[in-house]
Design a protein around this motif. Sequence first.
Motif, PDB file in Angstrom:
ATOM      1  N   VAL A  87       0.850  -1.197   0.000  1.00 49.76           N
ATOM      2  CA  VAL A  87       0.000   0.000   0.000  1.00 49.76           C
ATOM      3  C   VAL A  87       0.880   1.240   0.000  1.00 49.76           C
ATOM      4  CG1 VAL A  87      -1.832  -1.180   1.255  1.00 49.76           C
ATOM      5  CG2 VAL A  87      -0.124   0.150   2.509  1.00 49.76           C
ATOM      6  N   GLN A  88       0.299   2.362  -0.405  1.00 50.43           N
ATOM      7  CA  GLN A  88       1.051   3.613  -0.466  1.00 50.43           C
ATOM      8  C   GLN A  88       1.023   4.297   0.882  1.00 50.43           C
ATOM      9  OE1 GLN A  88      -1.253   5.422  -3.579  1.00 50.43           O
ATOM     10  NE2 GLN A  88       0.017   4.521  -5.197  1.00 50.43           N
ATOM     11  N   HIS A  89       2.027   5.168   1.118  1.00 50.17           N
ATOM     12  CA  HIS A  89       2.087   5.943   2.357  1.00 50.17           C
ATOM     13  C   HIS A  89       2.297   7.400   2.032  1.00 50.17           C
ATOM     14  CE1 HIS A  89       2.047   2.365   4.828  1.00 50.17           C
ATOM     15  NE2 HIS A  89       3.024   1.842   4.077  1.00 50.17           N
ATOM     16  N   HIS A  90       1.993   8.177   3.004  1.00 45.14           N
ATOM     17  CA  HIS A  90       2.109   9.635   2.841  1.00 45.14           C
ATOM     18  C   HIS A  90       2.765  10.165   4.107  1.00 45.14           C
ATOM     19  CE1 HIS A  90      -0.016  13.543   1.355  1.00 45.14           C
ATOM     20  NE2 HIS A  90       1.096  13.840   2.032  1.00 45.14           N
ATOM     21  N   VAL A  91       4.119  10.162   4.092  1.00 45.69           N
ATOM     22  CA  VAL A  91       4.873  10.491   5.290  1.00 45.69           C
ATOM     23  C   VAL A  91       4.913  12.009   5.470  1.00 45.69           C
ATOM     24  CG1 VAL A  91       7.079  10.223   6.474  1.00 45.69           C
ATOM     25  CG2 VAL A  91       6.259   8.425   4.959  1.00 45.69           C
ATOM     26  N   GLY A 124       4.647  10.931  10.864  1.00 49.30           N
ATOM     27  CA  GLY A 124       3.346  10.281  10.748  1.00 49.30           C
ATOM     28  C   GLY A 124       3.048   9.966   9.304  1.00 49.30           C
ATOM     29  N   CYS A 125       1.910   9.296   9.110  1.00 47.08           N
ATOM     30  CA  CYS A 125       1.453   8.978   7.755  1.00 47.08           C
ATOM     31  C   CYS A 125       0.031   9.477   7.638  1.00 47.08           C
ATOM     32  CB  CYS A 125       1.527   7.469   7.507  1.00 47.08           C
ATOM     33  SG  CYS A 125       0.683   6.970   5.986  1.00 47.08           S
ATOM     34  N   ASN A 126      -0.228  10.188   6.557  1.00 51.76           N
ATOM     35  CA  ASN A 126      -1.563  10.766   6.377  1.00 51.76           C
ATOM     36  C   ASN A 126      -2.637   9.706   6.182  1.00 51.76           C
ATOM     37  OD1 ASN A 126      -2.023  13.475   6.643  1.00 51.76           O
ATOM     38  ND2 ASN A 126      -0.895  13.958   4.767  1.00 51.76           N
ATOM     39  N   ILE A 127      -2.241   8.550   5.699  1.00 55.04           N
ATOM     40  CA  ILE A 127      -3.238   7.523   5.406  1.00 55.04           C
ATOM     41  C   ILE A 127      -3.512   6.669   6.640  1.00 55.04           C
ATOM     42  CG2 ILE A 127      -3.826   5.578   3.886  1.00 55.04           C
ATOM     43  CD1 ILE A 127      -3.549   8.296   2.472  1.00 55.04           C
ATOM     44  N   HIS A 128      -2.444   6.370   7.357  1.00 52.99           N
ATOM     45  CA  HIS A 128      -2.583   5.409   8.446  1.00 52.99           C
ATOM     46  C   HIS A 128      -2.288   6.079   9.784  1.00 52.99           C
ATOM     47  CE1 HIS A 128      -1.280   3.165   4.755  1.00 52.99           C
ATOM     48  NE2 HIS A 128      -2.482   2.619   5.007  1.00 52.99           N
ATOM     49  N   ASP A 129      -3.319   6.240  10.562  1.00 48.12           N
ATOM     50  CA  ASP A 129      -3.196   6.971  11.830  1.00 48.12           C
ATOM     51  C   ASP A 129      -2.236   6.299  12.809  1.00 48.12           C
ATOM     52  OD1 ASP A 129      -4.991   8.725  10.860  1.00 48.12           O
ATOM     53  OD2 ASP A 129      -6.716   7.949  11.993  1.00 48.12           O
ATOM     54  N   TRP A 130      -2.201   4.988  12.695  1.00 47.91           N
ATOM     55  CA  TRP A 130      -1.392   4.260  13.690  1.00 47.91           C
ATOM     56  C   TRP A 130       0.092   4.322  13.404  1.00 47.91           C
ATOM     57  CZ3 TRP A 130      -4.880   1.905  10.351  1.00 47.91           C
ATOM     58  CH2 TRP A 130      -4.345   1.232   9.276  1.00 47.91           C
ATOM     59  N   MET A 131       0.516   4.806  12.230  1.00 48.07           N
ATOM     60  CA  MET A 131       1.948   4.838  11.887  1.00 48.07           C
ATOM     61  C   MET A 131       2.597   6.019  12.611  1.00 48.07           C
ATOM     62  SD  MET A 131       1.913   3.750   7.881  1.00 48.07           S
ATOM     63  CE  MET A 131       3.672   4.010   7.651  1.00 48.07           C
ATOM     64  N   SER A 132       3.664   5.691  13.353  1.00 44.04           N
ATOM     65  CA  SER A 132       4.298   6.726  14.168  1.00 44.04           C
ATOM     66  C   SER A 132       5.779   6.382  14.335  1.00 44.04           C
ATOM     67  CB  SER A 132       3.604   6.782  15.534  1.00 44.04           C
ATOM     68  OG  SER A 132       4.339   7.602  16.403  1.00 44.04           O
TER      69      SER A 132
HETATM   70 CU   LIG Z   1       0.950   4.922   5.560  1.00 42.35          CU
END
Ligand SMILES: [Cu+2]
Lengths: 213, 571
Positions: A87-91, A124-132
């Motif tokens: 999946v794509q991420h948006h750091v 953080g990642c704009n798509i996935h709140d849990w990414m930290s």
């Molecule tokens: Cu992400």
Amino acid sequence: MKRLLFAIGIAIPALLQAASAVGFRVADAKGAPVADAVVSLTPLDGPARLEPPTAPVEIMQRGQEFSPYVTPLVAGTRVSFPNRDTVQHHVYSLSKPKKFELPLYAGEAKEAIVFDQPGIVALGCNIHDWMSAYVVVLATPWFAQTGADGRAAITGIPPGRYRAEAWHPRLGKVESRELDVSGPPAASVDFTLALKPDRRLRRVHSAVPGGYK
Amino acid sequence: MAFSPFRFRRFSTRLLALVLGLLFATLAVTYLLVSHANLSNALAHSEANLRVGARIYDDAIRRQIAYLTRTAGLMTGDYAIRQVLQAEHPDIRTLSSALQSYTQRVGAPVIAFFDTEGQLLANSDAEMENENVGPFRYLIDRASKADQPEDSGISYLNGKLHVLVVVPLYAPYPNIAGWFGLAFPIDHAFAQKIKDTTGIEVTFASRRGVQATTLSAPDSGIVSQLVARGPGQAGGQVSIVELSDDRYVTLFKPEDLLGEDPVTVVLERPLKAELAAAHELEQRLLYISLVALAVATLLALGLARGVSDPVRRLAGHTKLIAGGDYVTRLQLDRADELGHLADSINAMSTGLAERDQVRDLLDKNVSPEVAAQLMRDGATLGGEEREVTILFADLRGFTTLSERLAPPELLALLNRYLDRMSAEIERHGGVIDKFIGDAIMALFGAPVAQGDSAGRALAAARGMEAALAGLNAELAAEGRPPLAIGVGINTARVVAGNIGSHRRLNYSVIGDGVNVAARLQALTRTPEYRTNIITSAATLAAAGPGAFATRPLGAVNVKGRVGAVEIHAVE
Ligand SMILES: [Cu+2]
């Protein structure tokens, strides 16, 4: 790291003769060892010479998580953010020392990010709140990160007065104290950190049934 | 007398039974009434409670829909989702993982994204396929056709009951670029949440079975069967359902589903909980009743004793009176009816004693038979004619005797003589009519008719002779001269009755026959006859021939009487 110390050794041969090591032990209020804490020694007698590594440090995204969780580095270090997921991420970062975003991408990011201001940068990642993830940008070459046993060691420290600091994602303020590094190896420096409760978001897999909130 | 279970030998038992019976009946009726009122009250209260619960449930659903709608509205404006959708070919996996992130952010367990045609593009739940999201597509279709900004409803998602909401993604408003579908399950946690708020047991059941419940498995099974039995239960009516631990007041509330058979929301409250306070009241009432019964028993026993004791004393006293004791008086010291009764009985004793005295007096003055007849018939001046044998006895030479003895001695001797003679007369069934000085007049056959009165009179005369012989033997021993008598006996029809004034009456007989008898007595003084007893032929005829040895003395004329009387000496 060795390379870094080697560089320092060449630069200040007088200090090298007396270079020593300091052990750290970080525990929480209950005495349990704290992992992922960053300990550092900042010289008080004059600014240390910083030589960031030439190759970028890597913070990747895998399993919809950042890895590693905490990355200490010396100011001026470049960091790359490879995406190893399907999946794509948006750091992004909204932290003062370094604000940036890497718009939605897959695979290698277009650019590496240079962290030149000392301080704590939350990722953080704009798509996935849990990414930290955290980048700890330091103004000293003498630092280390605690393992699962809460221990860390910094070696090759020239004699002198230092400010010993400890930081952790669940610590609001940096803990610091003065430390004289000279003569015989000092006993380990103990930090007891009053950690805040773990509020980190965890990814809940869809297999776990959701419920009425 | 027919047998009756309510006949008591003792008054106290009867009073006790009456008081306790009445009290028990009153208390029982009170208890039943209170119980019934409590039950009706509990039912009414439970029903009101359940209806409030139903409104709270409706409100919870409405709030959830509103929350999901608002949340979806926020999501459609989110930067990240626009970033994902901006791509030429949006990456579905990234979109899915973004939706997954949203589910955590907003607490909606299911978030799906549909294109404008209602085709599922991405879903937070990887297991949910295009064919399982029918209700979402139904809502999108409905909202599109009605040109509504959003729509909601309840249906099955992946076979489980959910509240569903669809909201369009505007790019920009009012151009719809896709639809968000949000859902949250109506599951056990949801039912429990309603229960936590209302204290009411909640079950969602349909023909497919129990969808969610706060009840135990067997209980929810019972409820589910009731729901499956038919739409009769779906009238919003309250009824009582027996579950494993208690009876429950139950409200069946139908809930329409999107294109499916309706589900029934079953709201229940245990009757026990509602009756708890009432139970306490009933318990208290029971205790009070028991105490009241105990007190009533003691009071009734005391009261019964207060009545039965004097009654027993009265009964004992009347037995005394029946035994002839008219002297003892009954002291009850009561002012009530029983006291009056005791006074009356005492007065009766006095009356009886007086009457007894009168009778005693009668007995002494008249013969017991006459006295008895007087007592029976009362003293009247009436009379009757009947055949009577009259006996006259006279002490011969009494006049000479009276000159020789002092008056007390004379009277004592006379009484002694009269006593012996009277005894002989009475022994033979005769009645002393009167004493005339030293003479005795006695009647046989009056006032009580008796057979053989003539024979008895004759036998009495002989007995009197014998008795006099005995008396003479005593007198001889005392050194006194002997006595002699003369007896005249006649049988005739005479008039018998009470003779005298209103103030003083004597039972007696009158007629010629009486005079004849007196005359015959006088004739015994005639020396030639050589006899002490002279009787008439009439007496002998009445006594029967040969009964007594007699000697005819011929006929004599009696003064005042026409014709001669044939007389005989009794040997
Ligand atoms: Cu992400």
